[in-house]
Design a protein around this motif. Structure first.
Motif, PDB file in Angstrom:
ATOM      1  N   LYS A   1      29.750 -45.578  51.874  1.00 32.77           N
ATOM      2  CA  LYS A   1      29.346 -44.167  51.763  1.00 32.77           C
ATOM      3  C   LYS A   1      30.571 -43.252  51.734  1.00 32.77           C
ATOM      4  N   LEU A   2      31.578 -43.589  52.531  1.00 30.48           N
ATOM      5  CA  LEU A   2      32.814 -42.801  52.519  1.00 30.48           C
ATOM      6  C   LEU A   2      33.502 -42.898  51.156  1.00 30.48           C
ATOM      7  N   ALA A   3      33.552 -44.110  50.616  1.00 31.51           N
ATOM      8  CA  ALA A   3      34.189 -44.295  49.309  1.00 31.51           C
ATOM      9  C   ALA A   3      33.419 -43.574  48.219  1.00 31.51           C
ATOM     10  N   THR A   4      32.094 -43.650  48.281  1.00 36.40           N
ATOM     11  CA  THR A   4      31.259 -42.983  47.278  1.00 36.40           C
ATOM     12  C   THR A   4      31.431 -41.475  47.339  1.00 36.40           C
ATOM     13  N   SER A   5      31.411 -40.935  48.550  1.00 32.82           N
ATOM     14  CA  SER A   5      31.573 -39.483  48.699  1.00 32.82           C
ATOM     15  C   SER A   5      32.943 -39.045  48.195  1.00 32.82           C
ATOM     16  N   ALA A   6      33.965 -39.842  48.476  1.00 37.54           N
ATOM     17  CA  ALA A   6      35.312 -39.509  48.008  1.00 37.54           C
ATOM     18  C   ALA A   6      35.373 -39.525  46.481  1.00 37.54           C
ATOM     19  N   LEU A   7      34.719 -40.494  45.858  1.00 34.37           N
ATOM     20  CA  LEU A   7      34.688 -40.560  44.390  1.00 34.37           C
ATOM     21  C   LEU A   7      34.001 -39.331  43.803  1.00 34.37           C
ATOM     22  N   VAL A   8      32.875 -38.957  44.401  1.00 32.20           N
ATOM     23  CA  VAL A   8      32.138 -37.780  43.921  1.00 32.20           C
ATOM     24  C   VAL A   8      32.978 -36.525  44.108  1.00 32.20           C
TER      25      VAL A   8
END
Length: 248
Positions: free
Chosen positions: A103-110
């Motif tokens: 979730k942290l990686a996904t949010s950072a990508l977004v």
């Protein structure tokens, strides 16, 4: 981890509220850039465009959608509890640390993707307008390139902070209200009236990172270090809280 990130991205693509927040974040960029140009040099409107501070002020519009990105990060985590999908998510992926990491990686990508688009929008609005005023801008200078990079970093970190907040405050509505209330009210008051405290807040650090050269804030490198520290702290606290707390 790769599959978990793909799953998180799929969830986002099927969540209509995320699209609304993304559009809101991008819509703020031209509005902020235009406002900064129009108000530049006027009483209470910011430094003149012919100054270093004026150019930085215009380019900092690229991070004007940061709070929308913060909310997206909150929804990525707290949305699991709002829609009662947390139990099934952690049953499918029992390693909670990996789930939070995804979730942290996904949010950072977004956050990074929206920040890149915001930077392009800022340049598309600002450069032609500044050219009509006979103001030459070097996009690779510290006043432009470094400020845009700072905006990208700030929005990426804000997204990760949102996941941390959503982990600590599971009620989605409460998490959003508290986060925005802190950012828009508490931090604003601290920055305006208690400078020595306000510059050490997350918002103060983000303002410094995005190139705000006002004496009320830390230097840009100081804001970068402090805001990264905030991002890591929220990510670590959210992960630890999720690992130790009952899901149901």
């Amino acid at each position: 981890m790769k599959n978990l990130i793909h799953a998180e991205l799929l969830k986002l693509r099927t969540t209509r509220m995320i699209y609304g927040l993304a559009l809101a974040a991008l819509a703020l960029v031209p509005i902020s850039a235009i406002s900064a140009i129009v108000a530049a040099g006027k009483s209470g409107g910011g430094p003149a465009l012919s100054t270093t501070e004026g150019i930085r002020n215009v380019m900092s519009a690229s991070s004007s959608g940061a709070l929308s990105v913060l909310v997206i990060g909150i929804l990525i985590m707290a949305g699991e509890f709002r829609h009662n999908t947390a139990t099934s998510t952690f049953l499918i992926s029992p390693n909670r640390g990996r789930v939070v990491g995804a979730k942290l990686a996904t949010s950072a990508l977004v956050g990074a993707a929206l920040a890149l688009i915001s930077s392009v929008l800022t340049l598309a609005v600002a450069l032609p307008w500044l050219a009509t005023k006979h103001i030459r801008v070097d996009i690779f200078s510290h006043n432009v390139g470094l400020v845009l990079l700072g905006g990208i970093a700030a929005m990426t970190i804000y997204a990760a902070v949102g996941v941390g907040v959503g982990s600590l405050i599971r009620n989605q509505t409460a998490a959003v209200v508290i986060a925005l209330g802190w950012a828009l009210v508490v931090e604003s008051l601290l920055v305006s009236f208690v400078h020595e405290i306000g510059k050490w807040t997350p918002g103060g650090a983000a303002a410094a990172l995005t190139g705000n050269s006002s004496g009320r804030f830390l230097p840009m490198w100081g804001g970068a270090v402090l805001f990264v520290a905030y991002g890591l702290a929220f990510a670590a606290a959210g992960t630890r809280f999720t690992l130790r707390r009952d899901i149901s």
